[in-house]
Design a protein around this motif. Structure first.
Motif: not given
Length: 93
Positions: A48, A72, A75-76, A79
């Motif tokens: 991320t 990623a 994670g984005s 979050l």
């Protein structure tokens, strides 16, 4: 060449160590859930961060880089959940 008498002195404690070819080896993250979760969270957080700093690196959505693109993306988008799980995981250490 391995000395056979040294093989008799090996301690087989599978909770903490694995005997492999007469050498005591620490367990990898695959055998310990807490370590596995730590590795997964670190991969997600690192991917991320890299996606935010260098977006061109993780543009490819298939193949080897696709795995890191997915990490990623997790994670984005999640979050808040990832940060809570990371705090709970590291507070348990």
């Amino acid at each position: 060449m391995v000395n056979d008498s040294s093989a008799d002195n090996i301690r087989y404690d599978f909770d903490f160590q694995i005997a492999l070819w007469g050498v005591l080896v620490e367990q990898s993250a695959l055998f310990n859930f807490h370590s596995f979760l730590t590795v997964v969270l670190l991969v997600i957080c690192t991917c991320t961060f890299l996606k935010m700093q260098f977006p061109a690196i993780l543009e490819q959505k298939t193949g080897f880089r696709g795995f890191f693109w997915k990490a990623a993306r997790i994670g984005s988008s999640d979050l808040g959940i990832i940060s809570v799980v990371t705090l709970l995981n590291f507070s348990d250490m």
